[in-house]
Design a protein around this motif. Structure first.
Motif, PDB file in Angstrom:
ATOM      1  N   ARG A 170      14.786  14.451  17.879  1.00 30.34           N
ATOM      2  CA  ARG A 170      15.230  14.213  19.248  1.00 30.34           C
ATOM      3  C   ARG A 170      15.507  12.729  19.450  1.00 30.34           C
ATOM      4  O   ARG A 170      14.890  11.877  18.827  1.00 30.34           O
ATOM      5  CB  ARG A 170      14.165  14.682  20.257  1.00 30.34           C
ATOM      6  CG  ARG A 170      13.806  16.150  20.147  1.00 30.34           C
ATOM      7  CD  ARG A 170      12.669  16.528  21.101  1.00 30.34           C
ATOM      8  NE  ARG A 170      12.189  17.887  20.843  1.00 30.34           N
ATOM      9  CZ  ARG A 170      11.165  18.456  21.462  1.00 30.34           C
ATOM     10  NH1 ARG A 170      10.504  17.776  22.409  1.00 30.34           N
ATOM     11  NH2 ARG A 170      10.783  19.690  21.173  1.00 30.34           N
ATOM     12  N   GLU A 171      16.433  12.456  20.348  1.00 29.31           N
ATOM     13  CA  GLU A 171      16.710  11.089  20.783  1.00 29.31           C
ATOM     14  C   GLU A 171      16.401  11.018  22.274  1.00 29.31           C
ATOM     15  O   GLU A 171      16.973  11.783  23.059  1.00 29.31           O
ATOM     16  CB  GLU A 171      18.174  10.717  20.532  1.00 29.31           C
ATOM     17  CG  GLU A 171      18.563  10.739  19.063  1.00 29.31           C
ATOM     18  CD  GLU A 171      20.079  10.683  18.851  1.00 29.31           C
ATOM     19  OE1 GLU A 171      20.818  10.626  19.868  1.00 29.31           O
ATOM     20  OE2 GLU A 171      20.513  10.706  17.695  1.00 29.31           O
ATOM     21  N   VAL A 172      15.499  10.142  22.646  1.00 25.72           N
ATOM     22  CA  VAL A 172      15.130   9.974  24.056  1.00 25.72           C
ATOM     23  C   VAL A 172      15.691   8.626  24.508  1.00 25.72           C
ATOM     24  O   VAL A 172      15.276   7.574  24.017  1.00 25.72           O
ATOM     25  CB  VAL A 172      13.600  10.023  24.249  1.00 25.72           C
ATOM     26  CG1 VAL A 172      13.255   9.850  25.724  1.00 25.72           C
ATOM     27  CG2 VAL A 172      13.043  11.338  23.700  1.00 25.72           C
ATOM     28  N   TYR A 173      16.630   8.674  25.443  1.00 26.46           N
ATOM     29  CA  TYR A 173      17.328   7.462  25.873  1.00 26.46           C
ATOM     30  C   TYR A 173      16.543   6.798  27.008  1.00 26.46           C
ATOM     31  O   TYR A 173      16.722   7.124  28.184  1.00 26.46           O
ATOM     32  CB  TYR A 173      18.751   7.808  26.305  1.00 26.46           C
ATOM     33  CG  TYR A 173      19.521   8.534  25.221  1.00 26.46           C
ATOM     34  CD1 TYR A 173      19.752   7.931  23.988  1.00 26.46           C
ATOM     35  CD2 TYR A 173      19.996   9.824  25.429  1.00 26.46           C
ATOM     36  CE1 TYR A 173      20.441   8.588  22.979  1.00 26.46           C
ATOM     37  CE2 TYR A 173      20.691  10.499  24.428  1.00 26.46           C
ATOM     38  CZ  TYR A 173      20.907   9.877  23.208  1.00 26.46           C
ATOM     39  OH  TYR A 173      21.586  10.535  22.218  1.00 26.46           O
ATOM     40  N   LEU A 174      15.695   5.861  26.637  1.00 28.73           N
ATOM     41  CA  LEU A 174      14.819   5.203  27.609  1.00 28.73           C
ATOM     42  C   LEU A 174      15.615   4.270  28.522  1.00 28.73           C
ATOM     43  O   LEU A 174      15.396   4.228  29.732  1.00 28.73           O
ATOM     44  CB  LEU A 174      13.727   4.430  26.872  1.00 28.73           C
ATOM     45  CG  LEU A 174      12.853   5.277  25.931  1.00 28.73           C
ATOM     46  CD1 LEU A 174      11.880   4.388  25.169  1.00 28.73           C
ATOM     47  CD2 LEU A 174      12.109   6.352  26.710  1.00 28.73           C
ATOM     48  N   THR A 175      16.512   3.509  27.932  1.00 28.60           N
ATOM     49  CA  THR A 175      17.417   2.637  28.695  1.00 28.60           C
ATOM     50  C   THR A 175      18.765   2.714  28.000  1.00 28.60           C
ATOM     51  O   THR A 175      18.899   2.257  26.870  1.00 28.60           O
ATOM     52  CB  THR A 175      16.929   1.170  28.707  1.00 28.60           C
ATOM     53  OG1 THR A 175      15.590   1.124  29.184  1.00 28.60           O
ATOM     54  CG2 THR A 175      17.829   0.320  29.586  1.00 28.60           C
ATOM     55  N   TYR A 176      19.750   3.298  28.682  1.00 33.82           N
ATOM     56  CA  TYR A 176      21.001   3.533  27.973  1.00 33.82           C
ATOM     57  C   TYR A 176      22.154   3.641  28.968  1.00 33.82           C
ATOM     58  O   TYR A 176      21.992   4.149  30.070  1.00 33.82           O
ATOM     59  CB  TYR A 176      20.916   4.840  27.171  1.00 33.82           C
ATOM     60  CG  TYR A 176      21.821   4.875  25.957  1.00 33.82           C
ATOM     61  CD1 TYR A 176      21.400   4.322  24.750  1.00 33.82           C
ATOM     62  CD2 TYR A 176      23.083   5.440  26.011  1.00 33.82           C
ATOM     63  CE1 TYR A 176      22.198   4.330  23.632  1.00 33.82           C
ATOM     64  CE2 TYR A 176      23.901   5.462  24.886  1.00 33.82           C
ATOM     65  CZ  TYR A 176      23.458   4.908  23.700  1.00 33.82           C
ATOM     66  OH  TYR A 176      24.260   4.918  22.597  1.00 33.82           O
ATOM     67  N   GLY A 177      23.318   3.108  28.557  1.00 34.02           N
ATOM     68  CA  GLY A 177      24.548   3.342  29.300  1.00 34.02           C
ATOM     69  C   GLY A 177      24.857   2.343  30.390  1.00 34.02           C
ATOM     70  O   GLY A 177      25.859   2.488  31.081  1.00 34.02           O
TER      71      GLY A 177
END
Length: 272
Positions: free
Chosen positions: A246-253
């Motif tokens: 899994r990839e958990v996007y903590l701070t993204y975009g």
């Protein structure tokens, strides 16, 4: 009339090419002196020469050029062919640019082999309920995943908002191999029960008893080195992978991509 040398100069081609076009029947001289063999051309033949050169530079074979010339193609048709050719060249350049970027990325991996270390944390991961959309990517390569996952998230957030739901935590992505390629799952945690009348799926990701986790800084296009270091750590420490990562996007975009933070979670079990 003009000698072949003068006509070549006026048409910005070589005498050799004019002789070649004559031999192929693409551009015959207006007159040939039978005594000397000298070729002479008329100014009006520059029009056919211009079309011949334009079609050839569009990538057509001389055989194809000859057929089109006989159809007396006009400027409008030539402009249309030019637009098509320009689009084809742009697409090819984009493909080549992407291929070179992949080579550069692999070279960076090779250059950092054995030099990079990662801080791996083994921990349990709680279950999570996600609103989810999925799509198919050709392969696991970053340039194949990115064009699929970003539109999925854009559409997912739009649908979540329309449904009156609220995203309750960091977004999560995971992947699975399917016959068509790779199924990309783009999810966002929400407070919603499965089976609702939504135009997206509500799925429950089970808890992971043991996951090797590592923090990656930057875009996911740059995550290959982190992922491979994590794989080496798993093997060196007597574990094996045991489920979908899994990839958990903590701070993204948003903001500077260098500040984006993603947690990579690899389910593991002891290698026996």
């Amino acid at each position: 009339m003009f000698t072949i040398g003068d006509f070549a100069r006026l048409g910005r081609v070589s005498v050799r090419m004019l002789r070649h076009y004559d031999a192929l029947g693409l551009l015959r001289p207006a007159r040939v002196d039978h005594a000397t063999g000298y070729r002479y051309y008329e100014a009006g033949q520059l029009s056919r020469l211009n079309r011949l050169i334009a079609l050839k530079d569009l990538g057509l074979t001389l055989e194809q050029v000859g057929r089109i010339l006989e159809e007396k193609v006009g400027p409008e048709e030539l402009h249309g062919m030019l637009r098509l050719r320009r689009a084809e060249v742009a697409a090819r350049l984009a493909d080549e640019s992407t291929r070179l970027a992949r080579v550069e990325a692999r070279l960076r991996l090779i250059e950092t082999e054995g030099l990079m270390s990662v801080d791996v944390v083994v921990k349990s991961v709680p279950a999570v309920r996600l609103a989810e959309l999925s799509g198919i990517a050709e392969s696991y390569e970053s340039d194949k995943i990115s064009p699929v996952i970003q539109p999925l998230y854009d559409e997912l957030f739009r649908r979540i908002e329309e449904a009156g739901l609220t995203v309750t935590g960091p977004t999560v992505a995971y992947y699975e191999q399917v016959p068509e390629g790779v199924r990309v799952h783009a999810g966002a945690p929400v407070n919603a029960e499965p089976g609702g009348a939504y135009d997206f799926d509500i799925v429950g990701l089970p808890a992971i008893e043991q996951a090797a986790t590592v923090i990656h800084h930057g875009t996911m296009d740059q995550a290959d080195a982190t992922t491979q270091r994590l794989a080496q750590w798993i093997e060196e420490n007597g574990y094996r992978s045991s489920g979908f990562a899994r990839e958990v996007y903590l701070t993204y975009g948003c903001g500077d991509p260098a500040t984006w933070v993603t947690e990579l979670q690899e389910p593991i079990s002891r290698d026996v």
